[in-house]
Design a protein around this motif. Sequence first.
Motif, PDB file in Angstrom:
ATOM      1  N   PRO B   8      63.408 -24.221 -48.792  1.00  0.00           N
ATOM      2  CA  PRO B   8      63.827 -24.762 -50.087  1.00  0.00           C
ATOM      3  C   PRO B   8      63.091 -24.072 -51.235  1.00  0.00           C
ATOM      4  O   PRO B   8      62.161 -23.314 -51.005  1.00  0.00           O
ATOM      5  CB  PRO B   8      63.417 -26.226 -49.974  1.00  0.00           C
ATOM      6  CG  PRO B   8      62.179 -26.183 -49.128  1.00  0.00           C
ATOM      7  CD  PRO B   8      62.417 -25.094 -48.126  1.00  0.00           C
ATOM      8  N   GLN B   9      63.466 -24.384 -52.438  1.00  0.00           N
ATOM      9  CA  GLN B   9      62.800 -23.822 -53.604  1.00  0.00           C
ATOM     10  C   GLN B   9      61.433 -24.470 -53.802  1.00  0.00           C
ATOM     11  O   GLN B   9      60.483 -23.823 -54.241  1.00  0.00           O
ATOM     12  CB  GLN B   9      63.673 -24.042 -54.840  1.00  0.00           C
ATOM     13  CG  GLN B   9      63.209 -23.307 -56.074  1.00  0.00           C
ATOM     14  CD  GLN B   9      64.207 -23.434 -57.203  1.00  0.00           C
ATOM     15  OE1 GLN B   9      65.179 -24.185 -57.135  1.00  0.00           O
ATOM     16  NE2 GLN B   9      63.991 -22.706 -58.270  1.00  0.00           N
ATOM     17  N   SER B  10      61.342 -25.754 -53.482  1.00  0.00           N
ATOM     18  CA  SER B  10      60.065 -26.453 -53.566  1.00  0.00           C
ATOM     19  C   SER B  10      59.969 -27.448 -52.421  1.00  0.00           C
ATOM     20  O   SER B  10      60.996 -27.901 -51.886  1.00  0.00           O
ATOM     21  CB  SER B  10      59.910 -27.168 -54.914  1.00  0.00           C
ATOM     22  OG  SER B  10      60.903 -28.150 -55.062  1.00  0.00           O
ATOM     23  N   LEU B  11      58.730 -27.772 -52.057  1.00  0.00           N
ATOM     24  CA  LEU B  11      58.489 -28.604 -50.878  1.00  0.00           C
ATOM     25  C   LEU B  11      57.220 -29.415 -51.117  1.00  0.00           C
ATOM     26  O   LEU B  11      56.191 -28.850 -51.521  1.00  0.00           O
ATOM     27  CB  LEU B  11      58.340 -27.706 -49.646  1.00  0.00           C
ATOM     28  CG  LEU B  11      58.108 -28.333 -48.284  1.00  0.00           C
ATOM     29  CD1 LEU B  11      59.286 -29.227 -47.899  1.00  0.00           C
ATOM     30  CD2 LEU B  11      57.904 -27.246 -47.237  1.00  0.00           C
ATOM     31  N   ILE B  12      57.303 -30.711 -50.873  1.00  0.00           N
ATOM     32  CA  ILE B  12      56.140 -31.578 -50.987  1.00  0.00           C
ATOM     33  C   ILE B  12      55.886 -32.195 -49.620  1.00  0.00           C
ATOM     34  O   ILE B  12      56.803 -32.786 -49.026  1.00  0.00           O
ATOM     35  CB  ILE B  12      56.356 -32.672 -52.042  1.00  0.00           C
ATOM     36  CG1 ILE B  12      56.602 -32.043 -53.415  1.00  0.00           C
ATOM     37  CG2 ILE B  12      55.135 -33.607 -52.114  1.00  0.00           C
ATOM     38  CD1 ILE B  12      56.972 -33.038 -54.502  1.00  0.00           C
ATOM     39  N   VAL B  13      54.657 -32.037 -49.133  1.00  0.00           N
ATOM     40  CA  VAL B  13      54.305 -32.485 -47.792  1.00  0.00           C
ATOM     41  C   VAL B  13      52.999 -33.268 -47.872  1.00  0.00           C
ATOM     42  O   VAL B  13      52.099 -32.923 -48.650  1.00  0.00           O
ATOM     43  CB  VAL B  13      54.161 -31.273 -46.848  1.00  0.00           C
ATOM     44  CG1 VAL B  13      53.631 -31.684 -45.487  1.00  0.00           C
ATOM     45  CG2 VAL B  13      55.499 -30.566 -46.702  1.00  0.00           C
ATOM     46  N   GLN B  14      52.904 -34.290 -47.058  1.00  0.00           N
ATOM     47  CA  GLN B  14      51.647 -35.036 -46.972  1.00  0.00           C
ATOM     48  C   GLN B  14      50.627 -34.235 -46.171  1.00  0.00           C
ATOM     49  O   GLN B  14      50.989 -33.488 -45.244  1.00  0.00           O
ATOM     50  CB  GLN B  14      51.884 -36.378 -46.272  1.00  0.00           C
ATOM     51  CG  GLN B  14      52.727 -37.354 -47.053  1.00  0.00           C
ATOM     52  CD  GLN B  14      51.921 -38.134 -48.067  1.00  0.00           C
ATOM     53  OE1 GLN B  14      50.713 -37.979 -48.162  1.00  0.00           O
ATOM     54  NE2 GLN B  14      52.594 -38.974 -48.833  1.00  0.00           N
ATOM     55  N   LYS B  15      49.382 -34.421 -46.512  1.00  0.00           N
ATOM     56  CA  LYS B  15      48.301 -33.786 -45.747  1.00  0.00           C
ATOM     57  C   LYS B  15      48.436 -34.139 -44.264  1.00  0.00           C
ATOM     58  O   LYS B  15      48.660 -35.304 -43.907  1.00  0.00           O
ATOM     59  CB  LYS B  15      46.948 -34.266 -46.274  1.00  0.00           C
ATOM     60  CG  LYS B  15      45.753 -33.709 -45.513  1.00  0.00           C
ATOM     61  CD  LYS B  15      44.442 -34.277 -46.053  1.00  0.00           C
ATOM     62  CE  LYS B  15      43.268 -33.795 -45.219  1.00  0.00           C
ATOM     63  NZ  LYS B  15      41.981 -34.375 -45.689  1.00  0.00           N
ATOM     64  N   GLY B  16      48.323 -33.121 -43.417  1.00  0.00           N
ATOM     65  CA  GLY B  16      48.450 -33.318 -41.988  1.00  0.00           C
ATOM     66  C   GLY B  16      49.866 -33.125 -41.471  1.00  0.00           C
ATOM     67  O   GLY B  16      50.086 -33.051 -40.259  1.00  0.00           O
ATOM     68  N   GLY B  17      50.828 -33.042 -42.376  1.00  0.00           N
ATOM     69  CA  GLY B  17      52.221 -32.870 -41.983  1.00  0.00           C
ATOM     70  C   GLY B  17      52.574 -31.417 -41.692  1.00  0.00           C
ATOM     71  O   GLY B  17      51.741 -30.518 -41.804  1.00  0.00           O
ATOM     72  N   LEU B  75      58.871 -20.092 -41.461  1.00  0.00           N
ATOM     73  CA  LEU B  75      57.413 -20.268 -41.445  1.00  0.00           C
ATOM     74  C   LEU B  75      57.123 -21.746 -41.239  1.00  0.00           C
ATOM     75  O   LEU B  75      57.656 -22.599 -41.955  1.00  0.00           O
ATOM     76  CB  LEU B  75      56.799 -19.801 -42.760  1.00  0.00           C
ATOM     77  CG  LEU B  75      55.286 -20.021 -42.913  1.00  0.00           C
ATOM     78  CD1 LEU B  75      54.519 -19.100 -41.958  1.00  0.00           C
ATOM     79  CD2 LEU B  75      54.854 -19.784 -44.355  1.00  0.00           C
ATOM     80  N   HIS B  76      56.272 -22.029 -40.251  1.00  0.00           N
ATOM     81  CA  HIS B  76      55.830 -23.391 -39.999  1.00  0.00           C
ATOM     82  C   HIS B  76      54.335 -23.460 -40.264  1.00  0.00           C
ATOM     83  O   HIS B  76      53.576 -22.640 -39.717  1.00  0.00           O
ATOM     84  CB  HIS B  76      56.097 -23.793 -38.548  1.00  0.00           C
ATOM     85  CG  HIS B  76      57.545 -23.827 -38.194  1.00  0.00           C
ATOM     86  ND1 HIS B  76      58.175 -24.959 -37.693  1.00  0.00           N
ATOM     87  CD2 HIS B  76      58.505 -22.878 -38.272  1.00  0.00           C
ATOM     88  CE1 HIS B  76      59.451 -24.687 -37.478  1.00  0.00           C
ATOM     89  NE2 HIS B  76      59.685 -23.436 -37.815  1.00  0.00           N
ATOM     90  N   ILE B  77      53.931 -24.407 -41.090  1.00  0.00           N
ATOM     91  CA  ILE B  77      52.508 -24.633 -41.345  1.00  0.00           C
ATOM     92  C   ILE B  77      52.155 -25.978 -40.735  1.00  0.00           C
ATOM     93  O   ILE B  77      52.608 -27.031 -41.207  1.00  0.00           O
ATOM     94  CB  ILE B  77      52.184 -24.621 -42.850  1.00  0.00           C
ATOM     95  CG1 ILE B  77      52.679 -23.325 -43.499  1.00  0.00           C
ATOM     96  CG2 ILE B  77      50.675 -24.777 -43.060  1.00  0.00           C
ATOM     97  CD1 ILE B  77      52.514 -23.283 -45.009  1.00  0.00           C
ATOM     98  N   MET B  78      51.383 -25.933 -39.681  1.00  0.00           N
ATOM     99  CA  MET B  78      50.976 -27.162 -38.993  1.00  0.00           C
ATOM    100  C   MET B  78      49.764 -27.762 -39.693  1.00  0.00           C
ATOM    101  O   MET B  78      48.963 -27.037 -40.301  1.00  0.00           O
ATOM    102  CB  MET B  78      50.629 -26.846 -37.535  1.00  0.00           C
ATOM    103  CG  MET B  78      51.657 -26.013 -36.802  1.00  0.00           C
ATOM    104  SD  MET B  78      53.268 -26.808 -36.721  1.00  0.00           S
ATOM    105  CE  MET B  78      52.900 -28.092 -35.547  1.00  0.00           C
TER     106      MET B  78
END
Lengths: 114, 114
Positions: B8-17, B75-78
């Motif tokens: 996506p153009q922007s992405l908001i993720v919780q810490k640990g997600g 790209l996956h950021i664990m």
Amino acid sequence: EADIYQTPRYLVIGTGKKITLECSQTMGHDKMYWYQQDPGMELHLIHYSYGVNSTEKGDLSSESTVSRIRTEHFPLTLESARPSHTSQYLCASSGSGTGEEEQYFGPGTRLTVT
Amino acid sequence: QQQVKQSPQSLIVQKGGISIINCAYENTAFDYFPWYQQFPGKGPALLIAIRPDVSEKKEGRFTISFNKSAKQFSLHIMDSQPGDSATYFCAASISGTGANNLFFGTGTRLTVIP
């Protein structure tokens, strides 16, 4: 950390002025690049160089010119700046052989033409 | 013509997600697919890269998944951390073409909420 430097970091200049953005690298890389990046947008290649005395235009048409007289130096010049030239300009370099695809970027010059 | 499409153009993720960014390309001649990470005021820096002969590459918390038949890579950021908050660019290039010109996606601004 990559050793590629750009000056100035920020530049505000009036319309019609001639400007030169400096880029230097100390890694001995033969290939160098200039990209234009607008806020929140992708990087567009505007110039590249295979080596000394070699320069090519990139995918994005640009009124700027470049020169490559020394391996480590790849300056970009705008003869007459216009507000449409307002953008961030990023310089990069890459070497030869293993890992040649990796481009190392400088911190960029943010240009504002008033 | 956009050579590499990113979402996506922007992405908001919780810490640990897990943060997932996707890219697609059309040119089957592309054989080098890097991901760059850019912090505000800095130039992009190479994060991880993959070639089409493997379907996955992992470096620490960062993984590239590559689907050659679908012409897609992601790209996956664990275990995403606030320090991962940055803009991420996918790119593609064709090796052995001299300048190794990179075609960049439009970027994804990732925000990791503590």
